[in-house]
Design a protein around this motif. Structure first.
Motif, PDB file in Angstrom:
ATOM      1  N   ASN A  10     -13.190  -6.444  12.989  1.00  0.00           N
ATOM      2  CA  ASN A  10     -12.949  -7.583  13.873  1.00  0.00           C
ATOM      3  C   ASN A  10     -13.064  -8.870  13.063  1.00  0.00           C
ATOM      4  OD1 ASN A  10     -13.016  -9.612  15.835  1.00  0.00           O
ATOM      5  ND2 ASN A  10     -13.958  -8.244  17.322  1.00  0.00           N
ATOM      6  N   ILE A 184      -8.688  -5.994  13.733  1.00  0.00           N
ATOM      7  CA  ILE A 184      -8.697  -6.494  15.106  1.00  0.00           C
ATOM      8  C   ILE A 184      -8.692  -8.013  15.049  1.00  0.00           C
ATOM      9  CG2 ILE A 184      -9.963  -6.544  17.291  1.00  0.00           C
ATOM     10  CD1 ILE A 184     -11.277  -3.854  16.319  1.00  0.00           C
ATOM     11  N   THR A 186      -7.736 -10.017  17.828  1.00  0.00           N
ATOM     12  CA  THR A 186      -7.543 -10.506  19.199  1.00  0.00           C
ATOM     13  C   THR A 186      -8.296 -11.800  19.464  1.00  0.00           C
ATOM     14  OG1 THR A 186      -9.279  -8.970  19.876  1.00  0.00           O
ATOM     15  CG2 THR A 186      -7.005  -8.272  20.253  1.00  0.00           C
TER      16      THR A 186
END
Length: 191
Positions: A10, A184, A186
């Motif tokens: 992330n 990731i 997002t």
């Protein structure tokens, strides 16, 4: 927060997320050039001038990677695991095409993401990195096709004569095959 978890890597959010995004790209590009320069066929594939240029590019990519890592401090993502098995480091054309793809991708990534950075000092540093990437892209294109205008090809410059832009989602899709960890993104700001 940013970091490695069971679902992948992330990148985080805000300016730190964007820095981690570029740190991810820089881990790929520096790893690519490090493997190229240390490969057993490097000296036989490339002229002395080409070796010097590619070694300089490796050094720039490593400096960018380490600068981003230091600037992020505890917010930096861990090292990503690279998978460069699809690249034949004994094939000069493939190596140069990969280098050209990576450099043009970097430039397009900066062209999109610079506007998303809130911190003006960080934006300035990233603009300086972007200009270095543009030089890398130009010199790789010149090695591939000396004395041509390939650096201004349609894949790089749009119909208005402006450099192409690629948002993080597109860039990550393109680099993901070379990175074992799922990235990731997002939490990143979008344009």
């Amino acid at each position: 927060g940013p970091g490695s978890g069971p679902d992948g890597m992330n990148l985080g959010s805000g300016d730190a997320g964007l820095q981690n995004y570029f740190l991810t790209i820089k881990q790929l590009t520096s790893g690519f050039y490090e493997q190229l320069v240390s490969s057993s066929s490097f000296a036989s594939l490339f002229s002395a001038d080409e070796q010097s240029i590619l070694t300089d590019i490796r050094n720039h990519e490593v400096v960018h990677r380490e600068y981003l890592r230091a600037a992020l401090g505890s917010r930096a993502i861990p090292n990503v695991e690279l998978n460069l098995a699809a690249i034949d480091f004994n094939n000069k054309d493939q190596v140069l095409e990969t280098a050209e793809d990576f450099e043009n991708l970097c430039v397009a990534a900066y062209n999109d993401a610079l506007q998303l950075i809130n911190d003006t000092n960080l934006a300035l540093v990233m603009m300086k990195m972007a200009s270095v990437e543009g030089r890398h892209a130009a010199v790789i294109s010149t090695i591939i096709a000396p004395r041509t205008s390939s650096f201004a090809a349609d894949a790089v410059v749009n119909s208005q004569g402006l450099g192409e832009t690629k948002p993080p989602a597109t860039v990550i899709t393109e680099i993901q095959p070379y990175i074992t960890d799922e990235i990731i993104a997002t939490g990143l700001p979008t344009s």
